[in-house]
Design an enzyme around this catalytic site. Structure first.
Site, PDB file in Angstrom:
ATOM      1  N   ASP A  60      23.871  62.974  75.298  1.00 45.82           N
ATOM      2  CA  ASP A  60      22.571  62.710  75.484  1.00 45.82           C
ATOM      3  C   ASP A  60      22.262  61.369  75.197  1.00 45.82           C
ATOM      4  O   ASP A  60      22.982  60.579  74.415  1.00 45.82           O
ATOM      5  CB  ASP A  60      21.937  63.749  74.408  1.00 45.82           C
ATOM      6  CG  ASP A  60      20.131  63.730  74.479  1.00 45.82           C
ATOM      7  OD1 ASP A  60      19.760  64.702  75.378  1.00 45.82           O
ATOM      8  OD2 ASP A  60      19.462  62.872  73.887  1.00 45.82           O
TER       9      ASP A  60
ATOM     10  N   HIS B 298      18.428  68.216  68.115  1.00 49.34           N
ATOM     11  CA  HIS B 298      18.255  67.806  66.856  1.00 49.34           C
ATOM     12  C   HIS B 298      17.647  68.751  65.869  1.00 49.34           C
ATOM     13  O   HIS B 298      17.259  68.310  64.731  1.00 49.34           O
ATOM     14  CB  HIS B 298      16.864  66.999  67.197  1.00 49.34           C
ATOM     15  CG  HIS B 298      17.045  65.713  68.193  1.00 49.34           C
ATOM     16  ND1 HIS B 298      18.056  64.895  68.002  1.00 49.34           N
ATOM     17  CD2 HIS B 298      16.732  65.470  69.451  1.00 49.34           C
ATOM     18  CE1 HIS B 298      18.102  63.864  68.859  1.00 49.34           C
ATOM     19  NE2 HIS B 298      17.203  64.365  69.841  1.00 49.34           N
TER      20      HIS B 298
END
Length: 344
Positions: free
Chosen positions: A193, A158
């Site tokens: 993910d 992220h």
């Protein structure tokens, strides 16, 4: 297969984050490491310590002002009267243009996307060792190993070039890909993910040399919300080099594997010389985030499907949070991957 890990990665110990406006314990806990190490060893991995690779690998994918911020912000924050024990932003710019504030509070908002990545005295060191773990695994593959597992914690996918977010500070998967680029003209990153790898996408969005592919819970109602939609295909020279496969909430093994088949097909069409797998185990049906419903045996099938590409592969740990099956899920993936990869 080698598993790479440094004990310094456990020192980062965030205490809280905000979720739907409520203060909750931060789920990205050091205990994750112990369970993942047990899972790697159960899969037959030998654990090795990475070397100190300096700031160069992180600087290859992150801006110098961002890295300077990560290194110095905790010390600066402590000089603010009444400041929290951890660096947590309370204001964000509506748009990020040329103006960058001088204050620690303003820079925290500028360089931190959300409240889930508090910075403490230990965060910078842990994040560096996490990135060096990814570098070491990539160098092992460059030296001839068919695959290596990087137990990266804190995770990284992220983190944008100049923004932390979602428990992530340095983008380990991007660091691994950029390291591999020293030998491989084309590298693919496959992110499995639960959450879209928005930082990884952002770093490579305008580049044709790194293909980014992500399978994740549909962000229309799930973090990171603003990225990860199917119409995001890249920009400029990178147009057509980003491929998102959002999945309906609670999708299980069959739906995940069907999407993965499309991802594998796209990677084959790119014809990369090396692969980075951003491995999130939070797609598990019993993960605390509860977004998807992959089973423990399903992770073996995912590993087998990815190994079928037959590429030199760096497996970089991303999400996967505290539940009884966390280590078993890693064992399942690595065992499935290893058996198929050796046969390939």
């Amino acid at each position: 297969m080698k598993a790479i890990y440094a004990a310094e990665q456990k020192r980062h110990d965030p205490k809280m984050f905000l979720s739907s406006g409520a203060q909750k314990p931060n789920p990205e806990q050091p205990e994750r490491v112990e369970r993942l190490l047990a899972g790697a060893r159960a899969a037959g991995c030998t654990v090795e310590r990475p070397r100190n690779h300096g700031l160069g690998p992180a600087a290859s994918v992150h801006t110098p002002e961002y890295l300077d911020f990560l290194e110095r912000i905790y010390e600066r924050w402590q000089r603010i009267e009444g400041a929290s024990a951890e660096v947590i932003p309370n204001i964000h710019p509506i748009a990020r243009g040329g103006m960058r504030p001088a204050s620690a509070v303003g820079q925290a908002g500028y360089h931190m996307a959300d409240t889930s990545c508090p910075i403490s005295a230990e965060t910078w060191e842990s994040a560096l060792w996490s990135s060096w773990t990814a570098v070491e695994a990539a160098q092992s593959v460059m030296a001839g190993a068919p695959a290596a597992y990087a137990l990266c914690r804190p995770p990284g996918h992220h983190a944008f070039a100049d923004v932390a977010g979602g428990f992530c500070f340095i983008n380990n998967s991007a660091v691994a890909a950029q390291t591999l680029r020293k030998q491989a003209p084309r590298v693919a990153i496959l992110d499995v993910d639960l959450h879209h790898g928005n930082g990884t996408q952002g770093i490579f969005y305008a580049r044709p040399d790194v293909l980014t592919v992500s399978l994740h819970a549909d962000p229309i109602r799930f973090y990171p919300f603003f990225w990860g939609h199917a119409d995001e295909r890249g920009d400029g020279p990178g147009l057509g080099y980003n491929f998102n496969l959002p999945l309906a909430r609670k999708s299980g093994d069959d739906a995940f594997l069907e999407a993965l088949a499309s991802a594998v097909q796209r990677i084959r069409a790119f014809a990369p010389e090396a692969l980075v797998v951003a491995l999130g185990l939070d797609a598990f049906e019993g993960d605390p985030f509860g977004g998807l419903s992959v089973s423990t045996p399903g992770f073996a099938r995912i590993g087998e499907a990815i190994a079928g590409l037959g590429l030199p592969t760096v497996i970089v740990q991303e999400g996967g949070y505290l539940c009884d099956e966390l280590g078993d899920n890693l064992t399942s993936f690595l065992t499935g991957f290893g058996a198929k990869h050796q046969a390939a």
